[in-house]
Design a protein around this motif. Sequence first.
Motif, PDB file in Angstrom:
ATOM      1  N   CYS A  11       0.789  -1.126   0.109  1.00 38.97           N
ATOM      2  CA  CYS A  11       0.002   0.033  -0.033  1.00 38.97           C
ATOM      3  C   CYS A  11       0.976   1.329  -0.059  1.00 38.97           C
ATOM      4  O   CYS A  11       0.212   2.271  -0.278  1.00 38.97           O
ATOM      5  N   LYS A  12       2.118   1.073   0.288  1.00 37.05           N
ATOM      6  CA  LYS A  12       3.051   2.376   0.242  1.00 37.05           C
ATOM      7  C   LYS A  12       3.795   2.584  -1.253  1.00 37.05           C
ATOM      8  O   LYS A  12       4.326   3.394  -1.428  1.00 37.05           O
ATOM      9  N   CYS A  36      -3.746  -8.669   4.607  1.00 39.58           N
ATOM     10  CA  CYS A  36      -3.741  -7.458   5.394  1.00 39.58           C
ATOM     11  C   CYS A  36      -5.005  -7.323   6.030  1.00 39.58           C
ATOM     12  O   CYS A  36      -5.967  -7.019   5.302  1.00 39.58           O
ATOM     13  N   ARG A  37      -5.108  -7.114   7.277  1.00 32.34           N
ATOM     14  CA  ARG A  37      -6.291  -6.763   7.898  1.00 32.34           C
ATOM     15  C   ARG A  37      -6.635  -5.387   7.790  1.00 32.34           C
ATOM     16  O   ARG A  37      -8.009  -5.137   8.112  1.00 32.34           O
ATOM     17  N   LYS A  38      -5.813  -4.440   7.275  1.00 28.62           N
ATOM     18  CA  LYS A  38      -6.142  -3.135   7.184  1.00 28.62           C
ATOM     19  C   LYS A  38      -6.661  -2.791   5.592  1.00 28.62           C
ATOM     20  O   LYS A  38      -7.601  -2.092   5.487  1.00 28.62           O
ATOM     21  N   CYS A  39      -5.911  -3.294   4.755  1.00 25.21           N
ATOM     22  CA  CYS A  39      -6.223  -2.933   3.094  1.00 25.21           C
ATOM     23  C   CYS A  39      -6.638  -4.115   2.495  1.00 25.21           C
ATOM     24  O   CYS A  39      -7.231  -3.926   1.315  1.00 25.21           O
ATOM     25  N   ARG A  41      -5.069  -6.585   1.135  1.00 22.89           N
ATOM     26  CA  ARG A  41      -4.222  -7.215   0.189  1.00 22.89           C
ATOM     27  C   ARG A  41      -3.546  -8.466   0.708  1.00 22.89           C
ATOM     28  O   ARG A  41      -3.668  -8.807   1.683  1.00 22.89           O
ATOM     29  N   LEU A  49       2.984  -6.528   3.545  1.00 17.46           N
ATOM     30  CA  LEU A  49       1.902  -6.043   4.105  1.00 17.46           C
ATOM     31  C   LEU A  49       1.702  -5.274   5.474  1.00 17.46           C
ATOM     32  O   LEU A  49       2.681  -5.458   6.075  1.00 17.46           O
ATOM     33  N   CYS A  50       0.903  -4.230   5.691  1.00 19.73           N
ATOM     34  CA  CYS A  50       1.080  -3.355   6.762  1.00 19.73           C
ATOM     35  C   CYS A  50       0.319  -3.946   7.997  1.00 19.73           C
ATOM     36  O   CYS A  50       1.022  -3.699   9.215  1.00 19.73           O
ATOM     37  N   LYS A  51      -0.678  -4.961   8.074  1.00 19.23           N
ATOM     38  CA  LYS A  51      -0.953  -5.468   9.197  1.00 19.23           C
ATOM     39  C   LYS A  51      -1.446  -6.952   8.951  1.00 19.23           C
ATOM     40  O   LYS A  51      -2.478  -7.341   8.694  1.00 19.23           O
TER      41      LYS A  51
END
Length: 67
Positions: A11-12, A36-39, A41, A49-51
């Motif tokens: 996502c970045k 990813c639980r945020k976005c 993906r 992945l962010c989360k």
Amino acid sequence: MSKKLPKKAICKWDRSTLENALPLLAEQIVDATLVCRKCGRAASDKRLLCKPVKLKPLLPIRDETTP
């Protein structure tokens, strides 16, 4: 020289990074074990992945006799 995925979360990535890394990203999606639980993906490498959370525990148990 083999290409490598960027080290930051998907996502970045900027648009050009995404376009250049798309074939490598496709490999991550096919073998995805994390989401990813945020976005939302998916990937097999948690640094992308962010989360990240493991995908398998989120999937319902499938009965092989049920279509």
